[in-house]
Structure formats: structure tokens, C-alpha cells
Design a protein around this motif. Structure first.
Motif, mmCIF file in Angstrom:
data_model
loop_
_atom_site.group_PDB
_atom_site.id
_atom_site.type_symbol
_atom_site.label_atom_id
_atom_site.label_comp_id
_atom_site.label_asym_id
_atom_site.label_seq_id
_atom_site.Cartn_x
_atom_site.Cartn_y
_atom_site.Cartn_z
ATOM 1 N N GLN A 169 0.829 -1.204 0.000
ATOM 2 C CA GLN A 169 0.000 0.000 0.000
ATOM 3 C C GLN A 169 0.864 1.256 0.000
ATOM 4 O OE1 GLN A 169 -3.849 -0.408 2.440
ATOM 5 N NE2 GLN A 169 -2.526 -1.985 3.326
ATOM 6 N N GLU A 220 1.836 1.777 -3.473
ATOM 7 C CA GLU A 220 0.707 2.278 -4.259
ATOM 8 C C GLU A 220 0.457 3.756 -4.010
ATOM 9 O OE1 GLU A 220 -3.898 0.995 -5.225
ATOM 10 O OE2 GLU A 220 -3.095 0.694 -3.213
ATOM 11 N N GLY A 262 1.401 5.145 -7.328
ATOM 12 C CA GLY A 262 0.133 5.296 -8.032
ATOM 13 C C GLY A 262 -0.532 6.624 -7.779
ATOM 14 N N GLN A 282 4.080 -8.057 -5.521
ATOM 15 C CA GLN A 282 2.830 -7.312 -5.640
ATOM 16 C C GLN A 282 2.065 -7.705 -6.903
ATOM 17 O OE1 GLN A 282 2.997 -3.040 -6.525
ATOM 18 N NE2 GLN A 282 1.803 -2.654 -4.681
ATOM 19 N N ARG A 323 -2.077 -6.980 -7.072
ATOM 20 C CA ARG A 323 -2.616 -6.556 -8.368
ATOM 21 C C ARG A 323 -3.922 -7.283 -8.678
ATOM 22 N NH1 ARG A 323 -1.579 -9.075 -13.139
ATOM 23 N NH2 ARG A 323 -2.125 -7.975 -15.049
#
Length: 708
Positions: free
Chosen positions: A475, A478, A482, A662, A667
Motif C-alpha cells: 500500500q 501504491e 500510483g 505485488q 494486483r
């Protein structure tokens, strides 16, 4: 709602089945140059076979062999139909007014159905040469059955007729029959097939030259012959040239060239029954559907690969530009006067911080204390939204100056934020979740962009506080790679779709112009941000204004959180879809922001399960080294992008060791969340709020101030 998982399972099974069909037809075997039959013992082969005629009839108890009558040549071709060479061979046959027997490979016939039909329409004969040109002698019984019957179904489906002649691939003359080949001949005979061998092998598969092929097919004497040539499996230009010369010679010598059935006086092809023709038609349709599906998937994979690569380039490029601009503005704020750096006045206005809280007892004290410790003047309004765990009591017990507690009946997060907005004393509003802590200078840094009057909202930099463990590390990656890289892109492109609930700042008059925080969606932060963009306000990202939030500590909690996020985002995208055709700031959000979300966060995740199935297909049927290399290239791009994101966020690179892992768990979970959300949205089901479990782990990690 569980029916959609059955649908997903069915789709994946269908895709896997299509891929298996493709893998079987095109990669487990294949038409190629013939070679000598596999060596093996022939001790069990009857003398009647090894020394008999080229046509073997083992269908009854009495074994019989036969061959063409005197001065008769049964002309046969293997391995077609081929789109290049079969038409040329058919033209030569027409030129000499003769017919031949074509032993066709099922997979080639499916690809060239018109050629198969033309063979029959021209008066030629068709026989079975297996579905994929496999060596029947070395194949297990189940595959022998599949290969022979599969080819028969192709012939029935495309021509409406059945064939009774079979030539095993890699077969030659009678004396080369081995025990294993003989077993396969007997198995085929039990299904009604006559096995056809040869007496004259042109050896054109070796491509020895036209003259050598003519020499191999030279015949003297009156004995009937079965001549073997090839119309597929490679370059057959020598075959075409030699065939013309050989047929002319046979005509001069007075030989009768014909099909094998005609030579033996039998009808080797008969009309298929309605059931057999329907079964064959369905079989061929299934193969063609798998061809189409795999082709479509291949193109979609190429497109998704291009999109993924372009996204990496765009995100890194825009992030670099955003970072350069941020450094210029900070330099100006420190008094470095350069002509290229605009001077922006520091924002010193007091700020109202609104903390909506529903059963936040585990972390509310840490959150409120961190905000109260800000080095900027703040008013803190904690809105207790009907908590049953004493959240409001805990805040009041802190007795911190400037902290106000509002108690209300439970009405949801938007109503709590609006209640706080009504009670706010200042024009700059910061909204923060009750599971989030601030650094001392977070508020001050967060509001600095408001020096530009065009800016209506500012997104801060959300960090994962409980990043220990592999799920926390995933996380953390991410959030950094992300969310934060995307926010830099959105900032530069002026199409920010979300100011996160964990840390966001707003102009009060901007909030009032859009009617406050709406409860139309489960992603009130995304809905609000899109509304501000459509109202003409700029929304920017302040990467040095950091907030530390608790992330889910279990896969179940993560699923519930992301399900709500994704579903709420879809709701907001649908609600604000009109921005696509608007101009100005709204148009930028619609065409840039919503387009990006649709492609990258909806369509690609929906396609992801098929990508995984295709990857397994590649490892099994294609070159596993090439597939592994492609995966490593993809992973390298991800690592480079992640390393850059971590660098500009001043994060340690250590968690990146979990990035390869991941791809195998995290994913898949994320794209299943998207699938669940899309199905829920299309079904029109109202999704309730999923509250995340709190762990009481909120702290600002040691060393943050020093690294800031």
C-alpha cells in the motif's frame, strides 16, 4: 450479486479454453517438413503389413492389404491445404485432367476452408492426416482419437462429407511400420479407417531440386503405385514444377493417374449424416471463434502494453515538470529572487480544520493532537457523527485550546463535513479524516497555493503510517507510485479528479458555490473535487504537505476500503460525465481526467484477468524464455517508475523489494475490486458505506522532520 463472479469465471474458462485450442492446434504440433519415421521395434507388425500393399484394411478380423491395379498411379498429397501451393497444384492437375487424393491437416483446413471445398468440387478426394500433424505412433490413445476424429469433424463441417482414408503423418512405406505405428493403425481401423502408406516417395519435403524429385518418381514396369507428394508444410515450388513434368511423363508412358479411391474401386467419401455435419460445423466454428478471440486478445495486449508504457512516460515526465515548478516556488518563498522565479506571498491566514469522526476512538486523540501542534494558526472542529465509542468524550477530555466538538446524529461523512463548514470561522478550510495525523508544518505548507486566487482546492501528500509488513509495504508503494505520481500529472494537466479525504484544503466560497459536500456518491472527496473543477476552479497538488494515515491491515479490510473507493469513483465519473463536452476547466477534467480514469483505472483492470490467463498460455505453449523476458521488461519499467517516485518523495527504496510479489497478489485483488465495482454499478445496486477498521497505530514516523 455473486452471479457476476460466476460470469467472470465463465469468461476466464472460455478464454482459457480458446487459448488451449490455439495452443494445441498451433504449438504442440505443426505442419513442417516430413522426416523419417521414428525408429522402433517392428516385431509385432504382421508380415502381411510389412510386405503387403500400401492400403491396409484392419477393420475386420481378417487383415487385408491392397494397392492400385497395374499401370495405375494413385497420386497423393500430404500436409495441405496451403494458401500458396495448393492452388498451384490444383491448377497443374486441371491442366493434365487428372485427380488426386489430398490428405489434409485439420488445422490447415480450418484456415483455408475454400481450398478444401475446391479440392472436392474439382473431383479430388480428401483423406484424414490428423488435426495437427502429430506422430500417431508416439501419441497416447486419447490424443490419437482427438487427432483423427478432430480432422474428420473439420472435413465433415467444411464439405458435408466423411472420409474413410487415413494417412498417419511421418509414415512412408510398409516396411517402415513399427509396433507403435501398427497399434495406431489398428486403433484407427476400429473406427472404420483404411490406412494408406506409399510406394513412391518423392522426398520433395527435402527440397532436393526439381530434377531429383522427378528421378524419385520415375516408374518402370506395370505395377500400380501410390505416389507421395506434398502441397503444404513449406516451400513447395519444386513440387509444383516437378509435378507438371512428371504428369506429362506418366501420360506419355500410358499410366492412368487418379485418386486412391478410384484406383481401388471404392467410395472413400460419403455424405455426412445431419448429426455429423452439425457436429463438424460446430467444431470448426469453435476453432474459428478461438482464433478470433486470441487475435483480439493479442491486439488488446499490444494496445494495453502501449498504453501502460505511455502512461509511465507521461507520468514521469509530468512529475519531473511538477517537481521543477515546486522547487522554483519554494526557492521564491525562501527569498531567492530570480527573474525566472515569480515571487508568491506567503499565506498566513488562519485555517479551520474539520475532522469528521464516526467511532474513531482508536486514533482520534493522535489526530487532534497532531493538528493542534501545527505551527500555523488553526481552529479545529471535530464533528462527532453519532459515534457510539466515546469519540467526542475523548476529544473533549483533551481540553486543547481552539478545539471545538460538535455532536450530531449519524448522517454520514458529507453531513458531518457540512456541519463543520457551517461552524467554521475562517475562509480557508482543511478537511482531514479521523485516522490521519499531520506534521507540524503540514497545514502551513498545504495552504500556500491559495496565494493564487484561481486555486479552489489543494491536495496534500498522503502517506501510509502502518507500512510494516508486506501488505503495508504494498500500500505504501501504491500511495507513492500510483496516487502521488498521478496527482502530479493531474496538477500539471489541470484535471485533478480527487482531493483525498485524508488531507485537502479548500476555499470556503468555492465550497459554498458548489453547494458544499454532496452525499450523492460514496466518494464524496472525488465528487467534490470534480464539482470544483467544473465550476472553474484550479485544483493543485502540494507534495510537501504530508499527512500520515492508517492503511488496512488485512486483505478483507483492504477489499472493503477499495471497493467503496472504486464504486464511489465510478459514481462520480458518471455524475460528472457532462464535463466531457464542456469547455474551460470542466472540459480539461472531462477529456483529460475522466478519460485517464476510464482507461487506466477501469478498462485496463477489467482486462487484467485475461492478461494473466494469456501469460500462463504463453508459458505453456509459447517460448517461456520470451514470456519471462517480457514480464521482466514490464517489471523493470515498474521498478524504474517506482524508484523515481520514491526519490522525489524522499522515501527509502527498501520497500521496493516487494514490488515483484505485488504483481501476484495485490494486483489481482485490485482488479477484482474494479470488476466488483463495475458490476455493482451496472446492476444499479446501492452500496452501503464500508467503514475501515481502526488500529490505533497513528504516529508520525521518527526522523520525518529531519528528512523533510
Amino acid at each position: 450479486m455473486r452471479a457476476h463472479w460466476l460470469v467472470l469465471f465463465a469468461v476466464l474458462v472460455a478464454v482459457a479454453s480458446a487459448l488451449c485450442v490455439q495452443g494445441y492446434l498451433h504449438h504442440l504440433s505443426g505442419i513442417g517438413d516430413d522426416s523419417a519415421p521414428s525408429a522402433g521395434s517392428a516385431g509385432k507388425v504382421p508380415t502381411a503389413v510389412s510386405e503387403g500393399g500400401p492400403v491396409i484394411d484392419a477393420r475386420s478380423g481378417a487383415l487385408r492389404t491392397a494397392g492400385p491395379p497395374e499401370r495405375t498411379i494413385a497420386l497423393t498429397f500430404d500436409d495441405g491445404p496451403d494458401p500458396v501451393w495448393t492452388p498451384k497444384i490444383l491448377d497443374v492437375l486441371k491442366k493434365h485432367h487428372v485427380h488426386a487424393t489430398f490428405f489434409v491437416v485439420g488445422s490447415a483446413a480450418v484456415e483455408n476452408p475454400d481450398l478444401l471445398r475446391q479440392m472436392v468440387a474439382d473431383g479430388n478426394e480428401v483423406g484424414v492426416h490428423t488435426l495437427t500433424h502429430v506422430d500417431l505412433g508416439s501419441a497416447p490413445a486419447w490424443r490419437q482419437q482427438l487427432e483423427i476424429q478432430g480432422d474428420q469433424q473439420v472435413i465433415s463441417g467444411l464439405t458435408g462429407q466423411t472420409a474413410s482414408l487415413l494417412r498417419p503423418p511421418y509414415s512412408s512405406e510398409n516396411d517402415a511400420v513399427t509396433n507403435s505405428t501398427w497399434d495406431s493403425i489398428r486403433t484407427a481401423a476400429a473406427d472404420g479407417y483404411l490406412t494408406v502408406l506409399t510406394t513412391k516417395d518423392s522426398e520433395d519435403w527435402k527440397r532436393p531440386g526439381v530434377g531429383e524429385i522427378e528421378k524419385n518418381l520415375a516408374i518402370s514396369g506395370a505395377k500400380g503405385q501410390v505416389v507421395l507428394m506434398h502441397d503444404g508444410g513449406g516451400d513447395r515450388s519444386q513440387t509444383v514444377a516437378a509435378l507438371d513434368a512428371v504428369l506429362s511423363r506418366y501420360e506419355e508412358q500410358g499410366y492412368h493417374v487418379t485418386t486412391l479411391g478410384d484406383a481401388l474401386g471404392i467410395n472413400s467419401m460419403n455424405p455426412a449424416s445431419i448429426g455429423a455435419e452439425a457436429s463438424g460445423t460446430a467444431f470448426v466454428a469453435g476453432i474459428r471463434l478461438s482464433d478470433w478471440l486470441v487475435t483480439a486478445i493479442s491486439w488488446a495486449l499490444v494496445a494495453s502494453g502501449i498504453v501502460t508504457f505511455l502512461r509511465a512516460v507521461l507520468v514521469i515526465g509530468f512529475a519531473a515538470r511538477h517537481r521543477r515548478e515546486a522547487l522554483r516556488l519554494r526557492a521564491a518563498g525562501r527569498g531567492r529572487r530570480r527573474l525566472s522565479i515569480p515571487i508568491r506571498p506567503a499565506m498566513t491566514e488562519p485555517v479551520t480544520v474539520i475532522v469528521p469522526a464516526y467511532n474513531e476512538a482508536a486514533g482520534i486523540e493522535a489526530a487532534v493532537r497532531s493538528i493542534a501542534a501545527s505551527n500555523h494558526q488553526v481552529e479545529i472542529i471535530v464533528v462527532d457523527d453519532g459515534s457510539s465509542d466515546g469519540t467526542a468524550d475523548l476529544v473533549e477530555a483533551l481540553a486543547l485550546p481552539g478545539v471545538v466538538v460538535i455532536r450530531k446524529e449519524n448522517g454520514g461523512k458529507p453531513s458531518a463535513l457540512n456541519a463543520g463548514l457551517c461552524a467554521a470561522s475562517h475562509q480557508l478550510i482543511v478537511m482531514v479524516d479521523g485516522d490521519t495525523v499531520f506534521e507540524p508544518d503540514t497545514v502551513r505548507k498545504l495552504i500556500q497555493p491559495f496565494a493564487d486566487p484561481r486555486i479552489g482546492a489543494v491536495s496534500g501528500n498522503t502517506k501510509v503510517a502502518n507500512r510494516d509488513g508486506i501488505l503495508g509495504a504494498w500500500q505504501h508503494i501504491e500511495y507513492v507510485v500510483g496516487f502521488n505520481l498521478d496527482r502530479r500529472l493531474f496538477d500539471v494537466a489541470e484535471c485533478m479528479p480527487t482531493v483525498p479525504g485524508a488531507i485537502g484544503a479548500f476555499r470556503r466560497d468555492a465550497l459554498e458555490r458548489v453547494g458544499g459536500v454532496s452525499d450523492d456518491t460514496l466518494a464524496e472527496d472525488t465528487d467534490l473535487t470534480m464539482a470544483l473543477c467544473r465550476d472553474g476552479w484550479r485544483v493543485v497538488y502540494q507534495d510537501d504537505a504530508r499527512a500520515w494515515t492508517e492503511a488496512p491491515a488485512s486483505l478483507g479490510a483492504l477489499w472493503r476500503q477499495r471497493y467503496r473507493w472504486c464504486y464511489g469513483t465510478l459514481q462520480a465519473m458518471w455524475k460528472h460525465r457532462g464535463a466531457v463536452v464542456q469547455g474551460g476547466a470542466a472540459g480539461k477534467l472531462g477529456r483529460r481526467g475522466l478519460g485517464y480514469l476510464l482507461v487506466l483505472q477501469v478498462l485496463l483492470p477489467l482486462f487484467a484477468p485475461v492478461v494473466d490467463v494469456f501469460a500462463v498460455y504463453g508459458l505453456v505453449f509459447l517460448d517461456p524464455v520470451r514470456i519471462a523476458a517480457l514480464w521482466l521488461i514490464f517489471l523493470a519499467v515498474q521498478l524504474c517508475m517506482a524508484a523515481y517516485a520514491f526519490r522525489i518523495d524522499k522515501e527509502s527504496l527498501r520497500p521496493l523489494w516487494t514490488l515483484p510479489l505485488q504483481q501476484f497478489v495485490y494486483r489481482q485483488l485490485m482488479y477484482l475490486v474494479v470488476i466488483q465495482s463495475v458490476v455493482t454499478a451496472f446492476a444499479g445496486v446501492h452500496l452501503r458505506w464500508h467503514r475501515m477498521e481502526r488500529y490505533g497505530s497513528l504516529t508520525v514516523p521518527a526522523g520525518v522532520k529531519e528528512n523533510a
